[in-house]
Design a protein around this motif. Structure first.
Motif, PDB file in Angstrom:
ATOM      1  N   HIS A 160      -6.572  34.509  23.647  1.00  0.00           N
ATOM      2  CA  HIS A 160      -5.981  33.255  24.328  1.00  0.00           C
ATOM      3  C   HIS A 160      -4.977  33.556  25.067  1.00  0.00           C
ATOM      4  O   HIS A 160      -3.987  33.943  24.514  1.00  0.00           O
ATOM      5  CB  HIS A 160      -6.256  32.074  23.625  1.00  0.00           C
ATOM      6  CG  HIS A 160      -5.715  30.824  24.351  1.00  0.00           C
ATOM      7  ND1 HIS A 160      -6.507  30.061  24.987  1.00  0.00           N
ATOM      8  CD2 HIS A 160      -4.322  30.237  24.557  1.00  0.00           C
ATOM      9  CE1 HIS A 160      -5.616  29.193  25.635  1.00  0.00           C
ATOM     10  NE2 HIS A 160      -4.536  29.294  25.475  1.00  0.00           N
ATOM     11  N   ILE A 162      -1.697  33.188  26.581  1.00  0.00           N
ATOM     12  CA  ILE A 162      -0.435  32.052  26.554  1.00  0.00           C
ATOM     13  C   ILE A 162      -0.050  31.607  27.819  1.00  0.00           C
ATOM     14  O   ILE A 162       0.636  30.356  28.026  1.00  0.00           O
ATOM     15  CB  ILE A 162       0.754  32.744  25.837  1.00  0.00           C
ATOM     16  CG1 ILE A 162       1.718  31.571  25.022  1.00  0.00           C
ATOM     17  CG2 ILE A 162       1.484  33.718  26.737  1.00  0.00           C
ATOM     18  CD1 ILE A 162       1.024  30.682  24.108  1.00  0.00           C
ATOM     19  N   MET A 167      -4.959  23.323  27.762  1.00  0.00           N
ATOM     20  CA  MET A 167      -6.073  24.061  27.178  1.00  0.00           C
ATOM     21  C   MET A 167      -7.146  23.015  27.694  1.00  0.00           C
ATOM     22  O   MET A 167      -7.191  21.908  26.844  1.00  0.00           O
ATOM     23  CB  MET A 167      -5.853  23.698  25.714  1.00  0.00           C
ATOM     24  CG  MET A 167      -7.147  24.417  24.623  1.00  0.00           C
ATOM     25  SD  MET A 167      -7.517  26.115  24.773  1.00  0.00           S
ATOM     26  CE  MET A 167      -8.415  26.430  23.363  1.00  0.00           C
ATOM     27  N   LEU A 175     -13.960  27.967  23.037  1.00  0.00           N
ATOM     28  CA  LEU A 175     -13.555  27.652  21.930  1.00  0.00           C
ATOM     29  C   LEU A 175     -14.229  26.856  20.970  1.00  0.00           C
ATOM     30  O   LEU A 175     -15.207  27.242  19.825  1.00  0.00           O
ATOM     31  CB  LEU A 175     -12.237  26.985  21.771  1.00  0.00           C
ATOM     32  CG  LEU A 175     -11.514  26.665  20.289  1.00  0.00           C
ATOM     33  CD1 LEU A 175     -11.287  28.052  19.646  1.00  0.00           C
ATOM     34  CD2 LEU A 175     -10.180  26.005  20.400  1.00  0.00           C
ATOM     35  N   THR A 194      -2.716  35.181  20.717  1.00  0.00           N
ATOM     36  CA  THR A 194      -2.230  34.941  21.923  1.00  0.00           C
ATOM     37  C   THR A 194      -1.692  36.001  22.827  1.00  0.00           C
ATOM     38  O   THR A 194      -1.156  36.988  22.036  1.00  0.00           O
ATOM     39  CB  THR A 194      -0.997  33.788  21.847  1.00  0.00           C
ATOM     40  OG1 THR A 194      -0.077  34.264  20.823  1.00  0.00           O
ATOM     41  CG2 THR A 194      -1.470  32.415  21.607  1.00  0.00           C
ATOM     42  N   ARG A 208       3.600  26.319  24.154  1.00  0.00           N
ATOM     43  CA  ARG A 208       2.356  26.169  24.103  1.00  0.00           C
ATOM     44  C   ARG A 208       1.669  26.757  22.894  1.00  0.00           C
ATOM     45  O   ARG A 208       0.645  26.212  22.471  1.00  0.00           O
ATOM     46  CB  ARG A 208       1.891  27.048  25.448  1.00  0.00           C
ATOM     47  CG  ARG A 208       2.325  26.613  26.793  1.00  0.00           C
ATOM     48  CD  ARG A 208       2.171  27.676  27.611  1.00  0.00           C
ATOM     49  NE  ARG A 208       2.574  27.124  29.035  1.00  0.00           N
ATOM     50  CZ  ARG A 208       2.933  28.114  29.871  1.00  0.00           C
ATOM     51  NH1 ARG A 208       2.451  29.356  30.114  1.00  0.00           N
ATOM     52  NH2 ARG A 208       3.447  27.553  31.061  1.00  0.00           N
ATOM     53  N   GLU A 209       2.304  27.651  22.246  1.00  0.00           N
ATOM     54  CA  GLU A 209       1.804  28.003  21.033  1.00  0.00           C
ATOM     55  C   GLU A 209       1.836  27.075  19.932  1.00  0.00           C
ATOM     56  O   GLU A 209       0.851  27.052  19.295  1.00  0.00           O
ATOM     57  CB  GLU A 209       2.696  29.181  20.596  1.00  0.00           C
ATOM     58  CG  GLU A 209       2.255  29.773  19.282  1.00  0.00           C
ATOM     59  CD  GLU A 209       3.284  30.945  18.790  1.00  0.00           C
ATOM     60  OE1 GLU A 209       2.788  31.876  18.330  1.00  0.00           O
ATOM     61  OE2 GLU A 209       4.521  30.545  18.815  1.00  0.00           O
ATOM     62  N   GLU A 211       1.459  23.882  20.692  1.00  0.00           N
ATOM     63  CA  GLU A 211       0.574  23.050  20.985  1.00  0.00           C
ATOM     64  C   GLU A 211      -0.866  23.524  20.214  1.00  0.00           C
ATOM     65  O   GLU A 211      -1.790  22.764  19.843  1.00  0.00           O
ATOM     66  CB  GLU A 211       0.277  22.628  22.391  1.00  0.00           C
ATOM     67  CG  GLU A 211      -0.568  21.521  22.890  1.00  0.00           C
ATOM     68  CD  GLU A 211      -0.591  21.354  24.289  1.00  0.00           C
ATOM     69  OE1 GLU A 211      -1.148  20.361  24.675  1.00  0.00           O
ATOM     70  OE2 GLU A 211      -0.273  22.271  25.030  1.00  0.00           O
ATOM     71  N   LEU A 212      -1.031  24.785  20.392  1.00  0.00           N
ATOM     72  CA  LEU A 212      -2.284  25.385  19.870  1.00  0.00           C
ATOM     73  C   LEU A 212      -2.394  25.141  18.530  1.00  0.00           C
ATOM     74  O   LEU A 212      -3.525  24.884  17.914  1.00  0.00           O
ATOM     75  CB  LEU A 212      -2.418  26.735  20.383  1.00  0.00           C
ATOM     76  CG  LEU A 212      -2.561  27.195  21.857  1.00  0.00           C
ATOM     77  CD1 LEU A 212      -2.147  28.621  21.972  1.00  0.00           C
ATOM     78  CD2 LEU A 212      -3.832  26.816  22.351  1.00  0.00           C
ATOM     79  N   PHE A 216      -5.382  22.352  18.993  1.00  0.00           N
ATOM     80  CA  PHE A 216      -6.431  22.844  19.148  1.00  0.00           C
ATOM     81  C   PHE A 216      -7.002  23.897  18.203  1.00  0.00           C
ATOM     82  O   PHE A 216      -8.376  23.964  17.906  1.00  0.00           O
ATOM     83  CB  PHE A 216      -6.555  23.548  20.624  1.00  0.00           C
ATOM     84  CG  PHE A 216      -6.249  22.622  21.890  1.00  0.00           C
ATOM     85  CD1 PHE A 216      -7.203  21.724  22.197  1.00  0.00           C
ATOM     86  CD2 PHE A 216      -5.001  22.516  22.140  1.00  0.00           C
ATOM     87  CE1 PHE A 216      -6.891  20.739  23.288  1.00  0.00           C
ATOM     88  CE2 PHE A 216      -4.677  21.901  23.427  1.00  0.00           C
ATOM     89  CZ  PHE A 216      -5.479  20.962  23.805  1.00  0.00           C
ATOM     90  N   TRP A 217      -6.092  24.407  17.390  1.00  0.00           N
ATOM     91  CA  TRP A 217      -6.498  25.415  16.541  1.00  0.00           C
ATOM     92  C   TRP A 217      -6.541  24.996  14.946  1.00  0.00           C
ATOM     93  O   TRP A 217      -6.524  25.516  13.932  1.00  0.00           O
ATOM     94  CB  TRP A 217      -5.834  26.786  16.607  1.00  0.00           C
ATOM     95  CG  TRP A 217      -6.098  27.503  17.792  1.00  0.00           C
ATOM     96  CD1 TRP A 217      -7.051  27.334  18.766  1.00  0.00           C
ATOM     97  CD2 TRP A 217      -5.350  28.528  18.288  1.00  0.00           C
ATOM     98  NE1 TRP A 217      -7.091  28.321  19.824  1.00  0.00           N
ATOM     99  CE2 TRP A 217      -5.953  29.050  19.554  1.00  0.00           C
ATOM    100  CE3 TRP A 217      -4.038  29.214  17.940  1.00  0.00           C
ATOM    101  CZ2 TRP A 217      -5.516  30.187  20.145  1.00  0.00           C
ATOM    102  CZ3 TRP A 217      -3.728  30.505  18.695  1.00  0.00           C
ATOM    103  CH2 TRP A 217      -4.419  30.858  19.834  1.00  0.00           C
TER     104      TRP A 217
END
Length: 315
Positions: A160, A162, A167, A175, A194, A208-209, A211-212, A216-217
């Motif tokens: 993904h 970064i 997203m 995903l 990433t 951003r990491e 948040e993932l 989302f992850w």
């Protein structure tokens, strides 16, 4: 409308095919705790045939460590494989056209100098020329044929960018399809990677990491997936590969959900969970596009009526 209508090395690396036809990051995170899909025809196995074009192709064996590298177009899959394999043969580009349109297995020697590793470069969604349905078909049929030859993946790397600010859209759709393709039981064999950290500031990238990882992850990490940063070096690539715990890969190899569906249960591609997830997403996207078009059309009509009432010229 039916689903059938919408979805009917030594680091000298060599291309291979199935036998028949941080920082990584030192913050490696793990929590214990519609388009028509073409029917079967001569193109069904195009991905497998394309890998045979090299005269020195070497079949994938049951004992090989096979790792699929997935992600949307331009996520850095080919670049990652190049760094791991110590080669430059795959074209790398930052333009809008994707470079991988078929499954491309690459054999290379592990950095420990002992083990053979097969990194499988896969086409990504949001391709320049192929639809998402066609991309899923290419990947699914390669996975089907490898499993029919008793070859199981040792793990999967999901890449993904970064640099992506949000997203949404294609990354989120891919995903969702990826998770259904794997199945929950196989998420422990997934590393979420990433990429392109050299193109973003540490502060923005870390935000951003986070948040993932927290949004989302989070469900994948709770089921055993790990998250790593790829720093665009051979050392970083191999640290990420080793996150898959290759010493115990034989004990962890299980067929993916889509392999079980298509081989063990005999389902057609459009009947699989991954295809149904893609169908729902594309149907939703088509509905949104229709609503936007309808709104724009109404605004244009109102604008013409207004200009007519005021005597202004209409375009």
């Amino acid at each position: 409308m039916t689903s059938d209508n919408l979805i009917t090395s030594s680091r000298d690396a060599t291309s291979i095919t199935p036998a028949t036809e941080h920082h990584v990051t030192s913050s490696s995170h793990q929590v214990e705790r519609s388009p028509h899909l073409p029917g079967s025809n001569d193109q069904d196995h195009a991905a497998v045939r394309s890998a045979k074009s090299n005269n020195h192709s070497q079949p994938i064996g049951e004992d090989d460590i096979v790792i699929a590298v997935m992600g949307i177009t331009r996520a850095g899959k080919s670049s990652f494989i190049n760094k791991a394999a110590g080669r430059t043969e795959i074209a790398i580009t930052n333009d809008l056209e994707s470079q991988t349109r078929a499954v491309q297995p690459v054999r290379c020697l592990h950095s420990d100098g002992r083990r053979n590793v097969v990194l499988v470069d896969t086409p990504g969604f949001d391709d320049t020329y192929l639809s998402d349905a066609e991309i899923l078909k290419i990947i699914a049929h390669w996975l089907k044929e490898t499993y029919q030859n008793n070859i199981k993946l040792s793990g999967l790397l999901y890449l993904h960018r970064i640099t992506d600010v949000r997203m949404a859209g294609t990354p989120l759709r891919h995903l969702s399809v990826f998770k259904e393709l794997c199945g929950e039981n196989n998420l422990k064999n997934v590393v979420l990677v990433t990429t392109m950290w050299d193109e973003v500031g540490e502060s923005a990238g870390s935000r951003r990491e986070k948040e993932l990882l927290s949004d989302f992850w989070v469900d994948m990490i709770s089921l055993g997936s790990r998250a790593c940063r790829f720093q665009n070096t051979p050392e970083s690539a191999w640290e990420i590969i080793d996150c898959l715990n290759l010493e115990r890969s034989d004990q962890r190899r299980t067929p993916l959900k889509i392999q079980q569906e298509m081989v063990d249960r005999g389902l057609q591609l459009h009947e699989t969970a991954a295809a149904k997830t893609l169908l729902r997403s594309l149907t939703r996207l088509a509905g949104e596009a229709k609503r936007v078009w309808t709104k724009l059309r109404r605004q244009r009509i109102v604008g013409r009526l207004f200009k007519s009432e005021t005597g202004e010229p209409t375009s």
